[in-house]
Write an enzyme that holds these catalytic residues in place. Structure first.
Site, PDB file in Angstrom:
ATOM      1  N   GLU A 169       0.649  -1.197   0.400  1.00 23.01           N
ATOM      2  CA  GLU A 169       0.014  -0.176   0.249  1.00 23.01           C
ATOM      3  C   GLU A 169       0.678   1.310  -0.188  1.00 23.01           C
ATOM      4  OE1 GLU A 169      -3.573   0.293   0.142  1.00 23.01           O
ATOM      5  OE2 GLU A 169      -3.513  -1.878  -0.243  1.00 23.01           O
ATOM      6  N   SER A 445     -46.096 -31.319  39.531  1.00 17.58           N
ATOM      7  CA  SER A 445     -45.795 -32.331  40.875  1.00 17.58           C
ATOM      8  C   SER A 445     -44.291 -31.518  40.572  1.00 17.58           C
ATOM      9  CB  SER A 445     -45.687 -32.964  39.673  1.00 17.58           C
ATOM     10  OG  SER A 445     -46.700 -33.740  40.156  1.00 17.58           O
TER      11      SER A 445
END
Length: 743
Positions: A169, A445
Site C-alpha cells: 500500500e 408436580s
C-alpha cells in the site's frame, strides 16, 4: 501589481494557516481522545480446571476445539495441545481474566472417571489449585455507527503483516511526510493512459485521514483536505502511532449488517482465531483483502482471493522478507478460512436479554454505551450448544402432531451458581418472547420436592419409609367449595411409603402429607429456596397450582442440587471498564435454605425417581449414571415440565402452548424428552452424593416405617437423619437411653 499579488498571497497563507489550525484541532481531538467507540465485549464463563472438577476428557477437547486450539503431536507454541486417552498437554493463550491478566502457560491435565484428577504446570511441575481457560467471546454489542472492531496494539501485530502492508500500500511510508507527490503523479499518468482509475496515489496516512474524518466522495476539495490532514497527522504523530491507528481502522469486510474494521477482528472473522496465531499465508491474505473486501471475498470468489494473496506473498519474497522455499510453501497452502457454520458472534437472544436486563439493574442503562466495556457472563458455550440442539431435535419430533408447541429451557452451573444455558423458543435464534423467563404457568408436580423437604426436616415425625395415607379425600374451604385430588391412575393403595409416593409422584399421599405439615410451611420452604413470586396458601398449591417460569424453577432446584444452599442465579460474573478495572457490584446474600442433611434425603429421593419412578425411562437411557430428576404435568396436560441435575448442571424445561391449550403430553414424554436429548448431546457426570454430616444409613420396616436393626426381617435400607434415627433393639424392643448414648 506586485503589491496586490503580495497582499493576496498573504491572505491565502493566512486562510490556509487558519484552516490548518482548525484541522489540527479536529485531528488532535480524535487522536488524543477516544479514537473509536469500542463495542462492549460479552464473554462466556472461563472454564475452571482443578482436581475434582466435574469435567471429562471429551468435554475439555470440545472446549478447546470451540476456542480454536490446534491439536498437534507436541505443543510448541500457544494455541496448541496434544492429547492421550487420560491426559491433555495444553499451551494456553494469554488472556484477560476478571481477576487479572493471565499469562501464556503450558500445563498437563490428567483425568479419571470422576473428572479432572490433576493440573500440573510443566515449567516447574507444580500442581495448580485452579487453572482457567480463556472465555469465548460471544458477541460485541454494537451501538451507533454499526462498526465492529477488536483493538489490537501494534506491538501484537505480526511483523509480516506490517511488512506486507507497506510493500503493498505505501512503500515510502517511512520516508514521506504524509503525502507522496511522486506517487500521485505516477498514479495520474497510469490512470490517464488506461482511460479509467486503475491505481491510487494515496499514502497510508491519507487513507487513514479519509477513513477517520472524510467521506468516500471523489472530489478535488476532498482530496486537498485529505492531503492537508495527512501532513498534519504525520507532523504530529509517530509513524508507529499512525500504523497502529490504520491497522485498527481499515475496513476489512462486511459481516451482515456489521462493518468489520481492523486486523484484529478480521483475523477472527476470516479465520476464527487470534491474529498472533495466524500462519504466514493467512497474514498475507489480511493485507490482500484491503484492496477490495467485497471483490476479494474468499467465500464468494476463492480463486480471486487466493491470487491476490499470492501476489502479496510474491512482493514479500521480492523484498527479501521471504525465501524462495518459504514463498513456494505459502502459495501452495489453502486459504484456511473458518468454517461457515462457526459464527463470529453467537445468536443468544434469550440469554442476552437476561444479561442486558441484569446490566441495567446493576449498573444503569448507559453502561453499554460506554466504550471498551467487557462483560463476563456465566454462559457455558458447550451447554448452550447441547441445549439448542436438544430443543430443535426434540421439538421437531413433538411438533409433528401439534405445530403450536413451544418450549423454554434453563440450565445452571451447579458449582458456580450461574445460568449456563438458556433457550426461549423452539427456534433458539428467534428474537421474541422469551419463554425461559417470561411465562407463568402451573408447575405441577415440580413442587413436590419442597413438600417432602418440609416433612423430612421433621425427622422425628417423617422419614423416607414413613407410611402415608393413600385414600380418596375431599377438602372443603371456608366458602363451602370442595376439592377432591386424585392420583393420575385413579387408583389407591390405602397407604404407601413416603419414598414410593414421591418417586411415583402420587397426588393423594402428597396432599395428605402437605396438610399434616401445613401449606404455609411448604410455601415458606419454596420461597426460602429462591422462589420470588407469591405462593398461594390453598391446598391445591401442594400439587403445583403455583405459576412459574423455567428460570424460577431452575433457581429453586439449583438450591436442592447445591446441598440446600440458596444463591441467586445470575448471568454476569464481572464487568471491566475500558481500563480493565472491575466495576463494583452488590452481591446478593447466600444462605442455607434447606439443611444439608434434609437436602441429602431429597436428592436421594430424586435419584429414585430416575431409577424406578416417573423418570425411569431417563435412567434406562443412561445406565450406571446417577441422575436426579422430577417430572411435572399441570391439569389436563396443558404444561409438561421436567427438572433434574447431574454432578455439573441443573436443568428446568417447560413444553406447552402459548394459548394454554391441551398438549396431550406428560412431564415424562414432553419436557423430559428434551432433557434426555440434552444429556445425549452433553454426556452427564454421575452424581457423587458424598456422605453428609447428620445423615446415617438406616433400616426401616417396609410396612410400618419403624426403624429397625439391619438384621431384622422385611427391612429396607434408606438414608435417615442421624438425630432422629432410633432403631429398636432385637427387632422389637427399643434401645434404652444408655444404649442410645453408646450408639
Amino acid at each position: 501589481m506586485w503589491s496586490m499579488c503580495w497582499k493576496l498571497g498573504l491572505i491565502v497563507v493566512a486562510i490556509v494557516s487558519l484552516y490548518c489550525i482548525y484541522l489540527d484541532q479536529i485531528i488532535a481531538n480524535k487522536f488524543e481522545g477516544q479514537k473509536w467507540h469500542l463495542p462492549a465485549q460479552v464473554f462466556s464463563r472461563s472454564m475452571a480446571l482443578y482436581p475434582g472438577a466435574a469435567i471429562s476428557h471429551n468435554q475439555l477437547l470440545s472446549e478447546l476445539k470451540l476456542l480454536g486450539y490446534r491439536k498437534v503431536a507436541n505443543p510448541r507454541q500457544v494455541g496448541e495441545f496434544s492429547a492421550s486417552k487420560t491426559k491433555i498437554d495444553l499451551w494456553r493463550r494469554p488472556f484477560l481474566h476478571p481477576q487479572g491478566q493471565q499469562p501464556a502457560q503450558r500445563v498437563m491435565i490428567a483425568f479419571n472417571t470422576r473428572g479432572v484428577s490433576s493440573v500440573a504446570r510443566l515449567s516447574d511441575h507444580r500442581q495448580l489449585a485452579v487453572f482457567h481457560l480463556e472465555p469465548v467471546l460471544l458477541d460485541r454489542i454494537i451501538t451507533g455507527d454499526g462498526e465492529d472492531r477488536l483493538f489490537v496494539p501494534k506491538a501484537q501485530i505480526p511483523q509480516p503483516i506490517i511488512d506486507a502492508l507497506i510493500l503493498t500500500e505505501d512503500r515510502t511510508f517511512y520516508e514521506h511526510y504524509g503525502v507522496n507527490p511522486f506517487a500521485i503523479v505516477r498514479a495520474a499518468m497510469v490512470n490517464i493512459s488506461a482511460g479509467h482509475t486503475v491505481q491510487g496515489g494515496s499514502t497510508l496516512t491519507q487513507q487513514l485521514a479519509k477513513n477517520f474524518f472524510l467521506s468516500s466522495q471523489r472530489s478535488l476539495t476532498r482530496k486537498v483536505r485529505e492531503a492537508l490532514m495527512a501532513i498534519i497527522i504525520d507532523f504530529r504523530y509517530s509513524k508507529d502511532a499512525i500504523l497502529e491507528a490504520y491497522l485498527n481502522e481499515v475496513y476489512m469486510g462486511q459481516d451482515k449488517a456489521r462493518g468489520v474494521h481492523g486486523m484484529g477482528l478480521a483475523s477472527q472473522f476470516y479465520f476464527g482465531r487470534p491474529i498472533a496465531e495466524l500462519t504466514l499465508p493467512q497474514q498475507a491474505f489480511l493485507v490482500a483483502v484491503i484492496k477490495g473486501p467485497s471483490y476479494y471475498n474468499p467465500w464468494r470468489s476463492p480463486e480471486r482471493a487466493q491470487a491476490r494473496r499470492d501476489l502479496v506473498l510474491r512482493l514479500l519474497m521480492d523484498a527479501g522478507k521471504l525465501t524462495v522455499p518459504q514463498y513456494k510453501a505459502a502459495v501452495e497452502s489453502p486459504l484456511g478460512l473458518r468454517k461457515s457454520d462457526k459464527p463470529v458472534h453467537q445468536k443468544l437472544p434469550a440469554f442476552f436479554a437476561v444479561v442486558k436486563q441484569e446490566l441495567n439493574d446493576k449498573y444503569g442503562g448507559a453502561l453499554l454505551k460506554r466504550s471498551g466495556i467487557k462483560v463476563y457472563t456465566t454462559l457455558d458455550p458447550m451447554a448452550q450448544k447441547a441445549a439448542e440442539k436438544a430443543v430443535k431435535d426434540t421439538m421437531k419430533r413433538l411438533s409433528k402432531n401439534d405445530k403450536s408447541l413451544q418450549v423454554g429451557m434453563v440450565v445452571t452451573d451447579k458449582y458456580a451458581g450461574g445460568i449456563a444455558a438458556m433457550v426461549g423458543d423452539k427456534v433458539p435464534g428467534y428474537h421474541g418472547y422469551n419463554r425461559a423467563v417470561e411465562i407463568r404457568r402451573p408447575i405441577g408436580s415440580l413442587i413436590k420436592p419442597f413438600v417432602y423437604a418440609t416433612a423430612l426436616s421433621e425427622g422425628d415425625k417423617y422419614n423416607l419409609a414413613t407410611p402415608l395415607k393413600d385414600q380418596p379425600i375431599t377438602l372443603k374451604n371456608g366458602q363451602g367449595k370442595t376439592w377432591s385430588p386424585k392420583n393420575v391412575d385413579r387408583k389407591y393403595s390405602e397407604q404407601v411409603p413416603l419414598l414410593t409416593a414421591f418417586k411415583k409422584s402420587m397426588n393423594v399421599p402428597t396432599v395428605n402429607l402437605g396438610m399434616a405439615i401445613g401449606v404455609k410451611n411448604v410455601g415458606n420452604t419454596l420461597k426460602t429456596a429462591g422462589w420470588r413470586d407469591n405462593v398461594s396458601q390453598y391446598p391445591s398449591m401442594l400439587l403445583g397450582a403455583v405459576n412459574g417460569s423455567p428460570l424460577m424453577v431452575a433457581q429453586a432446584y439449583q438450591t436442592i442440587a447445591d446441598s440446600g444452599r440458596y444463591r441467586h442465579l445470575s448471568s454476569i460474573t464481572a464487568v471491566l471498564d475500558s481500563d480493565n478495572q472491575a466495576l463494583p457490584v452488590r452481591r446478593e446474600e447466600r444462605k442455607q435454605a434447606i439443611s444439608p442433611a434434609t437436602d441429602y434425603l431429597v436428592q436421594y429421593a430424586m435419584t429414585q425417581v430416575v431409577q424406578s419412578g416417573t423418570a425411569a425411562r431417563l435412567g434406562q437411557a443412561f445406565p450406571g449414571v446417577k441422575l436426579a430428576g422430577k417430572t411435572g404435568t399441570s391439569n389436563d396436560s396443558r404444561d409438561s415440565w421436567f427438572a433434574g441435575f447431574d454432578e455439573r448442571n441443573v436443568a428446568a424445561i417447560w413444553v406447552g402452548r402459548d394459548d394454554n391449550g391441551k398438549t396431550g403430553l406428560y412431564g415424562s414424554n414432553g419436557a423430559m424428552a428434551v432433557y434426555q436429548a440434552f444429556l445425549n448431546n452433553r454426556p452427564p457426570m454421575s452424581l457423587r452424593m458424598a456422605p453428609v454430616s447428620g445423615v446415617v444409613n438406616g433400616y426401616f420396616e417396609r410396612t410400618s416405617g419403624i426403624a429397625k436393626q439391619d438384621d431384622c426381617r422385611n427391612v429396607v435400607a434408606l438414608p435417615a437423619l442421624t438425630e432422629s434415627y432410633q432403631p429398636a433393639a432385637n427387632c422389637g424392643k427399643p434401645l434404652s437411653w444408655w444404649q442410645r448414648i453408646l450408639n
